[in-house]
Design a protein around this motif. Structure first.
Motif, PDB file in Angstrom:
ATOM      1  N   UNK A 140       0.838  -1.202   0.000  1.00 28.07           N
ATOM      2  CA  UNK A 140       0.000   0.000   0.000  1.00 28.07           C
ATOM      3  C   UNK A 140       0.872   1.252   0.000  1.00 28.07           C
ATOM      4  N   UNK A 141       0.459   2.265  -0.771  1.00 27.94           N
ATOM      5  CA  UNK A 141       1.177   3.542  -0.766  1.00 27.94           C
ATOM      6  C   UNK A 141       0.843   4.245   0.548  1.00 27.94           C
ATOM      7  N   UNK A 142       1.808   4.356   1.439  1.00 30.61           N
ATOM      8  CA  UNK A 142       1.589   4.917   2.770  1.00 30.61           C
ATOM      9  C   UNK A 142       1.394   6.428   2.743  1.00 30.61           C
ATOM     10  N   UNK A 143       1.613   7.077   1.609  1.00 29.13           N
ATOM     11  CA  UNK A 143       1.341   8.502   1.473  1.00 29.13           C
ATOM     12  C   UNK A 143      -0.156   8.753   1.290  1.00 29.13           C
ATOM     13  N   UNK A 144      -0.860   7.761   0.764  1.00 29.80           N
ATOM     14  CA  UNK A 144      -2.278   7.918   0.462  1.00 29.80           C
ATOM     15  C   UNK A 144      -3.191   7.345   1.538  1.00 29.80           C
ATOM     16  N   UNK A 145      -2.783   6.234   2.124  1.00 36.13           N
ATOM     17  CA  UNK A 145      -3.621   5.568   3.113  1.00 36.13           C
ATOM     18  C   UNK A 145      -2.745   4.817   4.107  1.00 36.13           C
ATOM     19  N   UNK A 146      -3.313   4.536   5.248  1.00 36.54           N
ATOM     20  CA  UNK A 146      -2.594   3.782   6.273  1.00 36.54           C
ATOM     21  C   UNK A 146      -3.007   2.319   6.156  1.00 36.54           C
ATOM     22  N   UNK A 147      -2.063   1.422   6.289  1.00 34.63           N
ATOM     23  CA  UNK A 147      -2.413   0.002   6.303  1.00 34.63           C
ATOM     24  C   UNK A 147      -2.233  -0.499   7.735  1.00 34.63           C
ATOM     25  N   UNK A 148      -2.760  -1.659   8.003  1.00 34.46           N
ATOM     26  CA  UNK A 148      -2.710  -2.189   9.371  1.00 34.46           C
ATOM     27  C   UNK A 148      -1.927  -3.498   9.426  1.00 34.46           C
ATOM     28  N   UNK A 149      -0.951  -3.611   8.557  1.00 36.77           N
ATOM     29  CA  UNK A 149      -0.111  -4.806   8.531  1.00 36.77           C
ATOM     30  C   UNK A 149       0.818  -4.816   9.745  1.00 36.77           C
ATOM     31  N   UNK A 150       1.170  -6.004  10.192  1.00 38.42           N
ATOM     32  CA  UNK A 150       2.116  -6.132  11.292  1.00 38.42           C
ATOM     33  C   UNK A 150       3.515  -5.977  10.710  1.00 38.42           C
ATOM     34  N   UNK A 151       4.163  -4.886  11.051  1.00 34.63           N
ATOM     35  CA  UNK A 151       5.476  -4.595  10.493  1.00 34.63           C
ATOM     36  C   UNK A 151       6.592  -5.009  11.433  1.00 34.63           C
ATOM     37  N   UNK A 152       6.221  -5.437  12.634  1.00 36.47           N
ATOM     38  CA  UNK A 152       7.235  -5.818  13.618  1.00 36.47           C
ATOM     39  C   UNK A 152       7.731  -7.238  13.447  1.00 36.47           C
ATOM     40  N   UNK A 153       7.107  -8.007  12.579  1.00 34.93           N
ATOM     41  CA  UNK A 153       7.530  -9.398  12.415  1.00 34.93           C
ATOM     42  C   UNK A 153       8.882  -9.456  11.714  1.00 34.93           C
ATOM     43  N   UNK A 154       9.663 -10.427  12.110  1.00 33.51           N
ATOM     44  CA  UNK A 154      11.016 -10.575  11.585  1.00 33.51           C
ATOM     45  C   UNK A 154      11.083 -11.851  10.756  1.00 33.51           C
ATOM     46  N   UNK A 155      11.830 -11.777   9.684  1.00 34.40           N
ATOM     47  CA  UNK A 155      12.076 -12.952   8.854  1.00 34.40           C
ATOM     48  C   UNK A 155      12.652 -14.050   9.758  1.00 34.40           C
ATOM     49  N   UNK A 156      12.083 -15.245   9.738  1.00 36.71           N
ATOM     50  CA  UNK A 156      12.556 -16.313  10.629  1.00 36.71           C
ATOM     51  C   UNK A 156      14.051 -16.619  10.470  1.00 36.71           C
ATOM     52  N   UNK A 157      14.575 -16.380   9.295  1.00 34.63           N
ATOM     53  CA  UNK A 157      16.002 -16.650   9.076  1.00 34.63           C
ATOM     54  C   UNK A 157      16.890 -15.671   9.832  1.00 34.63           C
TER      55      UNK A 157
END
Length: 168
Positions: A140-157
């Motif tokens: 999602x373009x964060x300049x236009x709208x807010x998304x509610x995805x979890x961004x704190x998750x880390x790649x398991x590797x």
């Protein structure tokens, strides 16, 4: 070709002459994909001065370029003003073999202008300093709208590296 008439300037030490060109990217030998020229005029203004040992050409290039924002991937047009300076020696008085030289009553600055345009093109252009870019999860373009995805998750590797940060 962009040539500066130096017939008067080279005659007298301390003499100065201004110049102005209106050109385009194709006239400077820039291919379509080589430079993001927007199709408008490229304006070159400057001055050539005789300091006795060489002729110094200084000035600026004004152009508009089409870019793609490095964060949000949207196209935008950016105005650029690029300063340039070059010293031109007579062929008999070159300080080293890489120095620029001139013969006759003209200096061809086409290569100088092309080189400065290419070197000034931004590596990571931004549509604005405050551009928030795209969400790394959903796009999602964060300049236009807010998304509610979890961004704190880390790649398991890379989870093991996060454990190291917690120990400190």
């Amino acid at each position: 070709m962009m040539k500066i008439d130096i017939s008067q300037v080279k005659q007298e030490v301390g003499d100065r002459r201004s110049f102005r060109f209106v050109t385009s990217a194709p006239e400077l030998g820039l291919a379509e994909g080589e430079f993001g020229w927007d199709g408008g005029d490229i304006i070159v203004e400057g001055e050539v001065a005789n300091n006795g040992q060489f002729l110094e050409v200084t000035g600026s290039i004004k152009a508009k370029v089409r870019c793609e924002c490095n964060r949000c991937l949207k196209s935008f047009t950016m105005a650029m003003e690029i300063p340039f300076t070059e010293r031109y020696f007579t062929p008999g008085f070159l300080p080293d073999e890489d120095a620029a030289s001139y013969e006759g009553n003209e200096i061809d600055v086409t290569g100088l202008l092309r080189e400065n345009l290419l070197l000034a093109e931004p590596l990571k252009p931004l549509c604005s300093e405050s551009c928030r870019g795209l969400c790394p999860v959903c796009g999602t373009d964060l300049n236009e709208t807010e998304c509610f995805c979890e961004k704190g998750s880390v790649d398991p590797r890379l989870a093991v590296l996060q454990q190291l940060l917690k120990k400190e």
